[in-house]
Motif scaffolding. Structure first.
Motif, short mmCIF file in Angstrom:
data_model
loop_
_atom_site.label_atom_id
_atom_site.label_comp_id
_atom_site.label_asym_id
_atom_site.label_seq_id
_atom_site.Cartn_x
_atom_site.Cartn_y
_atom_site.Cartn_z
N ALA A 242 0.83 -1.22 0.00
CA ALA A 242 0.00 0.00 0.00
C ALA A 242 0.86 1.26 0.00
O ALA A 242 0.50 2.28 -0.60
N HIS A 243 2.03 1.20 0.67
CA HIS A 243 2.89 2.39 0.78
C HIS A 243 3.85 2.52 -0.41
O HIS A 243 4.46 3.58 -0.57
N LEU A 244 3.96 1.50 -1.23
CA LEU A 244 4.94 1.50 -2.31
C LEU A 244 4.85 2.72 -3.23
O LEU A 244 5.89 3.29 -3.60
N PRO A 245 3.65 3.18 -3.64
CA PRO A 245 3.59 4.37 -4.51
C PRO A 245 4.26 5.60 -3.90
O PRO A 245 4.82 6.44 -4.61
N VAL A 246 4.22 5.70 -2.56
CA VAL A 246 4.88 6.82 -1.89
C VAL A 246 6.39 6.66 -1.97
O VAL A 246 7.13 7.59 -2.32
N SER A 247 6.88 5.46 -1.65
CA SER A 247 8.32 5.21 -1.66
C SER A 247 8.91 5.37 -3.06
O SER A 247 10.05 5.84 -3.21
N MET A 248 8.15 4.98 -4.08
CA MET A 248 8.65 5.07 -5.45
C MET A 248 8.96 6.51 -5.86
O MET A 248 9.79 6.75 -6.73
N LYS A 249 8.33 7.48 -5.22
CA LYS A 249 8.60 8.89 -5.52
C LYS A 249 10.02 9.28 -5.14
O LYS A 249 10.57 10.25 -5.68
N TYR A 250 10.61 8.54 -4.18
CA TYR A 250 11.96 8.86 -3.72
C TYR A 250 13.03 8.08 -4.47
O TYR A 250 14.23 8.35 -4.32
N TYR A 251 12.61 7.11 -5.27
CA TYR A 251 13.55 6.20 -5.92
C TYR A 251 14.02 6.76 -7.26
O TYR A 251 13.21 7.13 -8.11
N GLN A 252 15.35 6.79 -7.44
CA GLN A 252 15.94 7.23 -8.69
C GLN A 252 16.97 6.20 -9.14
O GLN A 252 17.92 5.90 -8.40
N THR A 253 16.78 5.67 -10.32
CA THR A 253 17.68 4.60 -10.79
C THR A 253 19.11 5.09 -10.94
O THR A 253 20.05 4.30 -10.80
N GLY A 254 19.30 6.37 -11.20
CA GLY A 254 20.65 6.90 -11.33
C GLY A 254 21.42 6.96 -10.03
O GLY A 254 22.63 7.22 -10.02
N ASN A 255 20.71 6.72 -8.95
CA ASN A 255 21.31 6.79 -7.61
C ASN A 255 21.63 5.40 -7.05
O ASN A 255 22.01 5.27 -5.90
#
Length: 270
Positions: A242-255
């Motif tokens: 349920a929280h995954l959509p929120v966490s995905m906002k912080y995820y950057q593949t370049g990092n």
């Protein structure tokens, strides 16, 4: 019996003067410096009692993941470097302590399939430190002991029969009605905080869900959720999904970190 418990509730209300990042009210009776000293002392003791892994590949892998996580932890939580130790033990576990201490058991590397899943583990454990859960647990135990002492005095002043059974019942009520659910709240909060932290650190946040699916395969005989300090694996998976959509906002593949898990994890010493 009611009066001492009412007094205890009033004490909690007076001391509950802060909130966690998720908005949950917290009771904390110890200072940060006290917790840091407790964490450091506990960590030093563990290092003398549990074998420490000398496998360079394993240590490099764990240190790489831990470094990626801890550099995104607010300095208000811990200033300076974090000490990371890999314990050579079959326990499927890891932990983080106040004062910048992280312990990872080699047994958990048998469950974590890649850097992202280990990032979920370390992110979760550091989440406990970020949210001051050790302080809350120690404070809850202190308040529980105060409440039991007050209730013991109250019962001694009455003519109630079977006083021993009353006290035993009160202890069970506190354990399963207050202390254990409090622990489950901590675990759920650390899951969410850890998922956000791993995402900010460049680890794929959906790996936290896969991790607990792996854990579920190992814990088919786990106790019922209401009898445990931890949420059930199913509950954790639902909350993280349920929280995954929120966490995905912080995820950057370049990092993304480049932490290579060893192809062979030696069997830990029992």
């Amino acid at each position: 019996m009611k009066r001492p418990l009412i007094m205890l509730s009033a004490l909690i209300a007076l001391t509950a003067c802060t909130s966690s990042s998720t908005g949950r009210t917290q009771v904390m009776l110890f200072s940060d410096s006290e917790l840091d000293k407790m964490g450091a002392a506990s960590f030093e003791e563990m290092k003398t009692k549990t074998p420490i892994s000398t496998d360079k590949a394993i240590n490099d892998f764990v240190q790489c993941v831990a470094n990626a996580i801890t550099k995104n932890v607010p300095k208000s939580v811990h200033k300076g470097n974090w000490e990371v130790v890999v314990f050579d033990s079959p326990q499927v576990n890891a932990f983080a302590l106040p004062g910048g201490k992280i312990g990872v058991y080699t047994g958990i590397l048998k469950v974590t399939e890649n850097q992202d899943q280990l990032g979920a583990i370390i992110g979760h454990e550091v989440g406990h430190v970020i949210e001051h859960h050790s302080n809350e647990r120690l404070s809850a135990n202190k308040l529980k002991n105060m409440g039991m002492a007050a209730a013991t005095t109250a019962v001694a002043m009455t003519d109630v029969e079977n006083k021993g059974l009353w006290m035993a019942g009160l202890g069970v009520g506190l354990q399963y009605g207050v202390i254990m659910p409090y622990g489950r709240a901590h675990e759920s909060e650390a899951d969410i905080v850890g998922q956000d932290l791993m995402a900010r650190s460049g680890f794929e946040p959906s790996a936290s869900i896969k991790l607990w699916q792996n854990m579920a395969k190992l814990s088919k005989d786990a106790p019922a959720e209401f009898m445990s300090t931890h949420p059930s694996n199913e509950t954790r998976i639902k909350q993280l999904t349920a929280h995954l959509p929120v966490s995905m906002k912080y995820y950057q593949t370049g990092n993304r970190p480049q932490c290579k898990k060893p192809s062979l994890i030696p069997t830990p010493k029992s």
